[in-house]
Write a protein that holds these residues in place. Structure first.
Motif, mmCIF file in Angstrom:
data_model
loop_
_atom_site.group_PDB
_atom_site.id
_atom_site.type_symbol
_atom_site.label_atom_id
_atom_site.label_comp_id
_atom_site.label_asym_id
_atom_site.label_seq_id
_atom_site.Cartn_x
_atom_site.Cartn_y
_atom_site.Cartn_z
ATOM 1 N N THR A 30 1.114 41.569 10.480
ATOM 2 C CA THR A 30 1.956 40.729 11.333
ATOM 3 C C THR A 30 3.326 40.512 10.691
ATOM 4 O O THR A 30 4.358 40.654 11.362
ATOM 5 C CB THR A 30 1.265 39.377 11.603
ATOM 6 N N GLN A 31 3.352 40.197 9.409
ATOM 7 C CA GLN A 31 4.624 39.986 8.712
ATOM 8 C C GLN A 31 5.424 41.284 8.617
ATOM 9 O O GLN A 31 6.657 41.282 8.753
ATOM 10 C CB GLN A 31 4.362 39.406 7.323
ATOM 11 N N TYR A 32 4.742 42.375 8.404
ATOM 12 C CA TYR A 32 5.368 43.695 8.337
ATOM 13 C C TYR A 32 6.027 44.036 9.679
ATOM 14 O O TYR A 32 7.186 44.458 9.736
ATOM 15 C CB TYR A 32 4.282 44.698 7.962
ATOM 16 N N MET A 33 5.313 43.802 10.772
ATOM 17 C CA MET A 33 5.865 44.059 12.104
ATOM 18 C C MET A 33 7.050 43.130 12.387
ATOM 19 O O MET A 33 8.030 43.540 13.026
ATOM 20 C CB MET A 33 4.793 43.926 13.174
ATOM 21 N N GLN A 34 6.993 41.897 11.910
ATOM 22 C CA GLN A 34 8.114 40.973 12.090
ATOM 23 C C GLN A 34 9.362 41.520 11.392
ATOM 24 O O GLN A 34 10.465 41.419 11.932
ATOM 25 C CB GLN A 34 7.769 39.586 11.546
ATOM 26 N N ALA A 35 9.190 42.114 10.215
ATOM 27 C CA ALA A 35 10.328 42.688 9.498
ATOM 28 C C ALA A 35 10.936 43.837 10.313
ATOM 29 O O ALA A 35 12.162 43.960 10.402
ATOM 30 C CB ALA A 35 9.904 43.168 8.112
ATOM 31 N N TRP A 36 10.092 44.676 10.902
ATOM 32 C CA TRP A 36 10.597 45.735 11.787
ATOM 33 C C TRP A 36 11.405 45.098 12.920
ATOM 34 O O TRP A 36 12.510 45.548 13.233
ATOM 35 C CB TRP A 36 9.439 46.520 12.402
ATOM 36 N N ASN A 37 10.850 44.074 13.548
ATOM 37 C CA ASN A 37 11.498 43.447 14.701
ATOM 38 C C ASN A 37 12.744 42.649 14.327
ATOM 39 O O ASN A 37 13.561 42.331 15.184
ATOM 40 C CB ASN A 37 10.498 42.586 15.473
ATOM 41 N N LYS A 43 13.063 44.819 4.016
ATOM 42 C CA LYS A 43 11.988 43.821 4.023
ATOM 43 C C LYS A 43 10.665 44.458 4.442
ATOM 44 O O LYS A 43 9.622 44.186 3.839
ATOM 45 C CB LYS A 43 12.346 42.666 4.955
ATOM 46 N N ALA A 44 10.693 45.313 5.466
ATOM 47 C CA ALA A 44 9.463 45.985 5.904
ATOM 48 C C ALA A 44 8.886 46.804 4.757
ATOM 49 O O ALA A 44 7.664 46.822 4.544
ATOM 50 C CB ALA A 44 9.739 46.872 7.110
ATOM 51 N N GLY A 45 9.750 47.454 3.991
ATOM 52 C CA GLY A 45 9.297 48.274 2.872
ATOM 53 C C GLY A 45 8.636 47.485 1.759
ATOM 54 O O GLY A 45 7.852 48.039 0.987
ATOM 55 N N THR A 46 8.906 46.187 1.665
ATOM 56 C CA THR A 46 8.276 45.377 0.617
ATOM 57 C C THR A 46 6.780 45.207 0.854
ATOM 58 O O THR A 46 6.055 44.805 -0.047
ATOM 59 C CB THR A 46 8.932 43.979 0.493
ATOM 60 N N TYR A 47 6.309 45.519 2.061
ATOM 61 C CA TYR A 47 4.877 45.408 2.360
ATOM 62 C C TYR A 47 4.112 46.669 1.958
ATOM 63 O O TYR A 47 2.889 46.687 2.017
ATOM 64 C CB TYR A 47 4.667 45.088 3.847
ATOM 65 N N ASP A 83 17.897 47.909 18.301
ATOM 66 C CA ASP A 83 17.369 46.762 19.051
ATOM 67 C C ASP A 83 15.855 46.874 19.254
ATOM 68 O O ASP A 83 15.289 46.248 20.142
ATOM 69 C CB ASP A 83 18.075 46.619 20.398
ATOM 70 N N LEU A 84 15.194 47.645 18.417
ATOM 71 C CA LEU A 84 13.768 47.939 18.610
ATOM 72 C C LEU A 84 12.908 46.695 18.691
ATOM 73 O O LEU A 84 13.216 45.660 18.117
ATOM 74 C CB LEU A 84 13.256 48.857 17.501
ATOM 75 N N ARG A 85 11.822 46.837 19.437
ATOM 76 C CA ARG A 85 10.751 45.839 19.507
ATOM 77 C C ARG A 85 9.449 46.607 19.349
ATOM 78 O O ARG A 85 9.196 47.575 20.068
ATOM 79 C CB ARG A 85 10.736 45.105 20.858
ATOM 80 N N TRP A 86 8.633 46.180 18.397
ATOM 81 C CA TRP A 86 7.338 46.804 18.132
ATOM 82 C C TRP A 86 6.305 45.697 18.255
ATOM 83 O O TRP A 86 6.306 44.767 17.448
ATOM 84 C CB TRP A 86 7.349 47.433 16.744
ATOM 85 N N VAL A 87 5.445 45.765 19.274
ATOM 86 C CA VAL A 87 4.480 44.687 19.521
ATOM 87 C C VAL A 87 3.073 45.227 19.713
ATOM 88 O O VAL A 87 2.879 46.313 20.256
ATOM 89 C CB VAL A 87 4.885 43.840 20.757
ATOM 90 N N MET A 88 2.111 44.438 19.267
ATOM 91 C CA MET A 88 0.701 44.752 19.517
ATOM 92 C C MET A 88 0.405 44.515 20.983
ATOM 93 O O MET A 88 0.822 43.505 21.541
ATOM 94 C CB MET A 88 -0.219 43.855 18.686
ATOM 95 N N THR A 89 -0.328 45.448 21.586
ATOM 96 C CA THR A 89 -0.714 45.282 22.988
ATOM 97 C C THR A 89 -2.228 45.160 23.144
ATOM 98 O O THR A 89 -2.720 45.091 24.270
ATOM 99 C CB THR A 89 -0.195 46.458 23.840
ATOM 100 N N SER A 90 -2.938 45.164 22.035
ATOM 101 C CA SER A 90 -4.390 44.983 22.078
ATOM 102 C C SER A 90 -4.804 44.088 20.918
ATOM 103 O O SER A 90 -4.060 43.911 19.952
ATOM 104 C CB SER A 90 -5.115 46.326 21.957
ATOM 105 N N LYS A 91 -5.989 43.563 21.046
ATOM 106 C CA LYS A 91 -6.559 42.778 19.959
ATOM 107 C C LYS A 91 -6.893 43.746 18.824
ATOM 108 O O LYS A 91 -7.504 44.793 19.059
ATOM 109 C CB LYS A 91 -7.821 42.063 20.442
ATOM 110 N N PRO A 92 -6.503 43.434 17.587
ATOM 111 C CA PRO A 92 -6.781 44.340 16.477
ATOM 112 C C PRO A 92 -8.286 44.494 16.229
ATOM 113 O O PRO A 92 -9.070 43.573 16.486
ATOM 114 C CB PRO A 92 -6.125 43.674 15.274
#
Length: 155
Positions: A30-37, A43-47, A83-92
């Protein structure tokens, strides 16, 4: 003194539990995806773990190493689609330290992508990721999506 000792032990257990909860695979992803967004490739690379293996099915060969994955994958996407948005569309779905989920990636191609000039076209495509997390770091990511659909949208 006993009350203080019991309180200290309770506080230690509680904060230790919170620290553990913050590094669950879902929290890391979740935090990794937030960095992408946030469009922050650094920051994403720190994960990533130092020896992360990042497999993009459309490329066919994994990118290995924290710096390489950050630069060759995350930064490439962030620069190409600022302006990318990367979101989960299913329950993990979980299997121990591995999390899998469906996602949607959207944005506008306003930057060069793999040597190709920006098309300024909107993109939207769905995919699935398998991400393995060990000790709070991503050690493996595999992304599977319809690269032909993406390619057609960029034309």
């Amino acid at each position: 003194m006993r009350k203080f000792g019991a309180y200290s032990l309770f506080t230690l257990c509680l904060t230790s539990g919170l620290s553990y909860a913050e590094t669950t695979p879902l929290a890391v992803v979740t935090q990794y995806m937030q960095a992408w967004n946030q469009h922050d490739s650094h920051k994403a690379g720190t994960y990533f773990a130092d020896k992360v293996s990042y497999y993009d099915a459309s490329v066919g060969e994994p990118v290995v190493g924290k710096q390489q994955a950050t630069q060759q994958v995350v930064k490439t996407f962030v620069d190409a689609v600022p302006d990318l948005r990367w979101v989960m569309t299913s329950k993990p779905v979980y299997n121990g330290d591995t999390i899998a989920f469906q996602w949607r990636f959207t944005g506008t191609n306003d930057g060069a992508w793999a040597g190709t000039p920006a098309t300024h076209k909107k993109i939207s495509f769905d995919g699935v990721s398998f991400i393995k997390v060990s000790q709070g770091k991503i050690t493996y990511q595999g992304d599977y999506y319809d690269s032909k659909k993406l390619s057609d949208q960029l034309k």
